[in-house]
Design an enzyme around this catalytic site. Structure first.
Site, mmCIF file in Angstrom:
data_model
loop_
_atom_site.group_PDB
_atom_site.id
_atom_site.type_symbol
_atom_site.label_atom_id
_atom_site.label_comp_id
_atom_site.label_asym_id
_atom_site.label_seq_id
_atom_site.Cartn_x
_atom_site.Cartn_y
_atom_site.Cartn_z
ATOM 1 N N SER A 1 -1.095 -5.056 1.207
ATOM 2 C CA SER A 1 -2.057 -3.998 0.887
ATOM 3 C C SER A 1 -3.364 -4.602 0.424
ATOM 4 C CB SER A 1 -1.472 -3.140 -0.237
ATOM 5 O OG SER A 1 -2.455 -2.293 -0.773
ATOM 6 N N TYR B 1 2.804 -2.228 -8.880
ATOM 7 C CA TYR B 1 3.010 -2.060 -7.433
ATOM 8 C C TYR B 1 2.254 -3.156 -6.669
ATOM 9 C CZ TYR B 1 1.434 -0.586 -2.821
ATOM 10 O OH TYR B 1 1.073 -0.590 -1.514
ATOM 11 N N LYS C 1 3.387 -6.658 -4.191
ATOM 12 C CA LYS C 1 2.849 -7.090 -2.888
ATOM 13 C C LYS C 1 2.331 -8.525 -2.984
ATOM 14 C CE LYS C 1 3.450 -3.222 -0.576
ATOM 15 N NZ LYS C 1 4.485 -3.157 0.462
HETATM 16 C C1 UD1 Z 1 -4.215 4.040 -3.377
HETATM 17 C C2 UD1 Z 1 -3.606 3.035 -4.306
HETATM 18 C C3 UD1 Z 1 -3.432 1.736 -3.559
HETATM 19 C C4 UD1 Z 1 -2.552 1.953 -2.345
HETATM 20 C C5 UD1 Z 1 -3.180 3.034 -1.471
HETATM 21 C C6 UD1 Z 1 -2.272 3.398 -0.324
HETATM 22 C C7 UD1 Z 1 -4.318 3.706 -6.549
HETATM 23 C C8 UD1 Z 1 -5.191 3.386 -7.715
HETATM 24 N N1 UD1 Z 1 -4.451 2.891 -5.483
HETATM 25 O O1 UD1 Z 1 -5.506 3.574 -2.986
HETATM 26 O O2 UD1 Z 1 -2.841 0.771 -4.401
HETATM 27 O O3 UD1 Z 1 -2.403 0.766 -1.624
HETATM 28 O O4 UD1 Z 1 -3.411 4.221 -2.230
HETATM 29 O O5 UD1 Z 1 -2.913 4.290 0.524
HETATM 30 O O6 UD1 Z 1 -3.532 4.649 -6.571
HETATM 31 N N2 UD1 Z 1 -9.171 10.854 -4.820
HETATM 32 C C9 UD1 Z 1 -9.659 12.041 -5.295
HETATM 33 N N3 UD1 Z 1 -8.792 13.082 -5.491
HETATM 34 C C10 UD1 Z 1 -7.447 12.978 -5.222
HETATM 35 C C11 UD1 Z 1 -6.951 11.744 -4.733
HETATM 36 C C12 UD1 Z 1 -7.831 10.691 -4.550
HETATM 37 O O7 UD1 Z 1 -10.853 12.174 -5.536
HETATM 38 O O8 UD1 Z 1 -6.697 13.958 -5.444
HETATM 39 C C13 UD1 Z 1 -10.105 9.727 -4.582
HETATM 40 C C14 UD1 Z 1 -9.750 8.473 -5.371
HETATM 41 O O9 UD1 Z 1 -10.334 8.517 -6.628
HETATM 42 C C15 UD1 Z 1 -10.320 7.385 -4.457
HETATM 43 C C16 UD1 Z 1 -10.172 7.973 -3.049
HETATM 44 O O10 UD1 Z 1 -10.020 9.377 -3.230
HETATM 45 O O11 UD1 Z 1 -11.688 7.215 -4.718
HETATM 46 C C17 UD1 Z 1 -8.984 7.432 -2.308
HETATM 47 O O12 UD1 Z 1 -7.833 7.586 -3.142
HETATM 48 P P1 UD1 Z 1 -6.353 7.301 -2.606
HETATM 49 O O13 UD1 Z 1 -6.120 8.022 -1.338
HETATM 50 O O14 UD1 Z 1 -5.404 7.568 -3.743
HETATM 51 O O15 UD1 Z 1 -6.380 5.752 -2.249
HETATM 52 P P2 UD1 Z 1 -6.768 4.484 -3.174
HETATM 53 O O16 UD1 Z 1 -6.895 4.859 -4.592
HETATM 54 O O17 UD1 Z 1 -7.895 3.788 -2.533
#
Ligand code: UD1
Length: 343
Positions: free
Chosen positions: A128, A152, A156
């Protein structure tokens, strides 16, 4: 080749099984079904018209894993393994670190011991972008020092270290470490896709559940980042592109000894609002949202430098953010409760 896919009933696993079958490989799936459904394989068989064998086995049960390899020995054996099986929720890993280290790290060690004993030394591992941690400038390149910042991510990172040591100790190993960015989307048929348990942690599954009426509104985590629209930037990659990357990687490493690391991403940073608006275009109307506080542990912006995968594997992404959202929406709309039978 006959490829064993651990975690092959899950989101990325099931799409990769489909791509392997379409590329002419035979596929054997091993999964403990802790976070997935065998229905995904029923649909992969439907879509491809090809057989897939399934073994309900946990990697923590080493004799059972050995039994799966043994079952194919008289018929040419297993040629390569693509290893997806593992727990993957960042927040849960903070509260249950021992479960994460035991399941992900010990499970992988069991798999490697069996592979070594059986003389199967070609492995593609599902790593990842999270291994880059918070120490590196974007875009991420494979030679950077890694250092994840949650349990997590550290599973990895530790598995990457173990695989590097195994490859260094015995040159007969062929190992690919694939660092994924943010996988989204679904097969264009809408028959297989991501089926998260409970409330989704990730952005696109959450938006999809808002669009289908299962959640009230999207909470945008942070509107005050130093980015063009104030929301965080990520490198979203269509799950079909990602799956094709696995087929390219297994074909490549099967012919080449050593340990290789490749980023699988698009090289493009998209904001939370970019994703929301692309999803709204797919659905055809605006979706409710509210800008909330930043989520602990989130980084403002990162994306891949995907040039090594292009140079070595001839692989690059082909699908746009709009296609990711259209395909994700088709899956969610046609399967509002995921793989669960309709009530
Ligand atoms: C997350 C994990 C990462 C993992 C990846 C798998 C965390 C901190 N990181 O990455 O370790 O490998 O998923 O796909 O959990 N967001 C919102 N509202 C929401 C959900 C997300 O605004 O309800 C935003 C988050 O703040 C971020 C972006 O969307 O800026 C992407 O979030 P997400 O899909 O959870 O991925 P990552 O955080 O990049």
């Amino acid at each position: 080749m006959r490829v064993l896919v651990t975690g092959g009933t899950g989101y990325i696993g099931s799409h990769t099984v489909l791509c392997l079958l379409e590329a002419g490989h035979q596929v054997v799936v091993l999964d403990n079904l802790v976070n997935s459904s065998q229905e995904s394989l029923v649909r992969v068989r439907e879509l491809t018209g090809k057989p897939v064998s399934f073994h309900h086995v946990d990697l923590l049960d080493e004799p059972a894993v050995d039994g799966v390899f043994g079952a194919y020995e008289a018929d040419g054996g297993i040629d390569a393994v693509i290893h997806f099986a593992g727990l993957k929720a960042v927040g849960e890993s903070v509260h249950q670190p021992l479960r994460y280290y035991h399941n992900n790290v010990t499970g992988t060690i069991n798999l490697l011991r069996v592979m070594d004993a059986r003389g199967v030394r070609t492995l593609v591992f599902s790593s990842s972008a999270t291994v880059y941690g918070d120490r590196n400038p974007t875009p991420y390149i494979e030679k950077m020092d890694i250092g994840a910042n949650n349990p997590y991510g550290r599973t990895k990172e530790q598995i990457e270290d173990i695989l590097s040591d195994v490859g260094a100790a015995d040159s007969r190993w062929h190992i690919a470490l694939l660092r994924y960015f943010n996988p989204v989307g679904a097969h264009p048929s809408g028959r297989i896709g991501e089926d998260p348990m409970g409330i989704p942690n990730n952005l696109v599954p959450f938006i999809a559940q808002v669009a289908v009426g299962r959640r009230e509104k999207l909470m945008v985590f942070g509107g005050d980042y130093d980015t063009p629209d104030g929301t965080a930037l990520r490198d979203y990659i269509h799950v079909m592109d990602l799956s094709e990357g696995h087929v390219a990687a297994v074909d490549h490493v099967a012919k080449r000894e050593g340990v290789f690391r490749w980023n699988l991403g698009s090289g493009i940073g998209s904001s939370v609002f970019d994703v929301l608006h692309a999803f709204e275009r797919a659905v055809g109307h605006p979706l409710p949202y509210e800008v909330a506080a930043r989520r602990a542990g989130d980084l403002p912006a990162f994306w891949a430098d995907p040039s090594s995968a292009l140079a070595d594997l001839g692989w690059s992404t082909t699908k746009t953010l709009d296609e990711m959202c259209e395909d994700h929406w088709r899956w969610q709309k046609n399967n509002p409760a995921g793989y669960a039978p309709a009530e």
